[in-house]
Structures are given as structure tokens and as C-alpha cells.
Scaffold this active site. Sequence first.
Site, short mmCIF file in Angstrom:
data_model
loop_
_atom_site.label_atom_id
_atom_site.label_comp_id
_atom_site.label_asym_id
_atom_site.label_seq_id
_atom_site.Cartn_x
_atom_site.Cartn_y
_atom_site.Cartn_z
N ASP A 34 42.14 24.16 54.64
CA ASP A 34 40.75 24.09 54.18
C ASP A 34 40.16 25.47 53.91
O ASP A 34 38.95 25.61 53.73
CB ASP A 34 39.89 23.34 55.20
CG ASP A 34 39.81 24.04 56.55
OD1 ASP A 34 40.45 25.11 56.70
OD2 ASP A 34 39.12 23.54 57.44
N GLU A 36 39.81 28.02 55.85
CA GLU A 36 39.34 28.78 57.00
C GLU A 36 40.44 29.73 57.47
O GLU A 36 41.62 29.48 57.23
CB GLU A 36 38.93 27.84 58.14
CG GLU A 36 37.67 27.06 57.87
CD GLU A 36 37.20 26.26 59.08
OE1 GLU A 36 37.86 26.33 60.15
OE2 GLU A 36 36.18 25.56 58.96
N LYS A 189 26.90 55.73 26.12
CA LYS A 189 27.31 54.36 25.90
C LYS A 189 26.11 53.49 25.58
O LYS A 189 25.10 53.54 26.29
CB LYS A 189 28.04 53.82 27.15
CG LYS A 189 28.48 52.38 27.06
CD LYS A 189 29.32 51.97 28.26
CE LYS A 189 28.55 52.01 29.57
NZ LYS A 189 29.36 51.51 30.70
N ARG A 191 25.36 49.59 25.37
CA ARG A 191 25.94 48.28 25.65
C ARG A 191 25.31 47.24 24.73
O ARG A 191 24.09 47.11 24.66
CB ARG A 191 25.73 47.89 27.11
CG ARG A 191 26.40 46.59 27.51
CD ARG A 191 26.41 46.38 29.01
NE ARG A 191 27.25 47.35 29.70
CZ ARG A 191 28.56 47.24 29.81
NH1 ARG A 191 29.19 46.21 29.24
NH2 ARG A 191 29.26 48.14 30.47
#
Length: 292
Positions: A34, A36, A189, A191
Site C-alpha cells: 500500500d 507505506e 531569458k 519565457r
Amino acid sequence: MLVLAFPDSLPQAQALAEALRQPCAAIEVHAFPDQESLLRLPEQLPERVVLVRSLDAPNPKLIELLLAADTARRLGAREVILVAPYLCYMRQDMEFVPGQAISQAIVGRFLAGLCDVLVTVDPHLHRVAGLGDAIPAGQAIALSAAPLIGHFLAARCPHPLLVGPDAESEQWVRQAAGILATDYLVASKVREGDTRVRIQLPDYEYQGRHVVLVDDMISTGHTLMNCAAALRERGAVQVDAACTHALFGAETLQALRQAGIERVWSTDSIRHPTNCIALAGLLASALRGLPG
């Protein structure tokens, strides 16, 4: 002092322990169906322990850090030092859109609650003054790999031109260039989307130059690809790249090479085929400087 290694960080932890001349022990991690995790630490621990784990692919690692730190204290540790060469969730440092989680502050408080000292390398900080503002632990230490990158390049690249792909890279390219005593430039740069950027190079004579792009991390690689293409158009005869954190996969590495970047070098902050710059000495020096 005892260095404790998670399975995915065993080579880094062993190298750090060797540099410190201290013992290293493994943390056993079992994953249940599961998802865990069950952890097992050495039954008796000294008062000072060092947990070593880079926090790329962070979500399950954070839970296992919680289990390990709490268990270490129950088994006798009075001081828990977290060495996380790559530190996760540092980019989201404000609410850019209403309702967003401010991940840096949340995860920072979580990590501060686990450890007394946190040591990391080139954290991706923007609008905070220092690592202590993001990680309010007893001590939060941010190291830079840029001088190591500079020394590495000095042994392999005679008289390169170092270029930072954007304004944020200036601090790393400047430090590396200082070691090499060579020129450096920083591109700008723009974007245009999540994966689309436009690069503007400073006015300079690139014809015939060997250029090394220097940055703190490579993730999608799009910025470097655009920068390499622009450099090739301006006459650079060779383009390589060096970074602290290699967050990219095999497809991106291939794309970087197809874009004209011949060699890619990274530190071993994250295990990656491009690793060639060891951080153990830098990290060990910081730990030796801690009080006590």
C-alpha cells in the site's frame, strides 16, 4: 558522529563518512504494497547523527525522513543533522495565484522540525534573503558547488568562455569564472510558456570560442538548448554545460546533445550518469565546522 544512509543515498553517505573519517550505517527501508514505509535504524545511536538524502522525487522521501528523524531521537540521538545536497520545494516561495500553497514555507517548517542542522548545496532561492528564512532550523547552511565546478573546468577546458543562461545563474557562473580567471557573460531569458523560452545573448565576439554553460540545475533543459543554439549561430565552436543538480532524464540528455551541447557535467548531489564532481569534501568541511 554516525552517518546514516538511506538506500538511495548510500554512495553519497559512504563518501561523506569517509571524508569525515566517521562510521556509516544503512537505514533499512521496506515498502509495503500500500506504499507505506517501514524503517529500521541501528538499535543504538550516538548523540550526533547525520541523515544523508537528496530530496529529488521528494514526496515519499519526506515521510521517510520524518520516520527516521523521530526514530533516531528515540534511539539516543540528541542532535540530528540533515545533509540534503538537493533541497526540494524551494521554488514556490509566494502565492502566485490566489489559493496556491506556499510550498517553500510549509516544507521548510516541516524540515526544521525534523533536524537541528540542515546542510544543502545551491538551494534554488529567489525572494528570500537566505536559507534560514526558508528553513527555520537551529542552523541552516547553504553551500555552493560553483568553486568546485570552476576547479573541474580548469583541469579540462583551457580558456573557456563561461555563460549563464539567465539572470538567476549569474551567481554560479561568476564564482566559477573567478576560479578559472576567465571571462563570463549572462544571457537574458524571455519565457513564452512552460517549455518555450527565447534567449538573448550579450554583445560579444563568440566566433571560435569554446563556451561552457553554467547553472545551478538542469531540469527540462529547454533554456540550455535555446542558449546553445544561439551560441552556435554566433560562431561558438564548442558548447558544454555544467550544473550542480542534474534533475533530467535520458531523453533530455539526448536532446541537449542534439541541440549542440557536447558534454554535460554535474555534481553528485543527485545520482545521475553525468556525475563527475564530488561533493563529499565540501559537505564534510561544513560538518567539521559545526560547534560541538
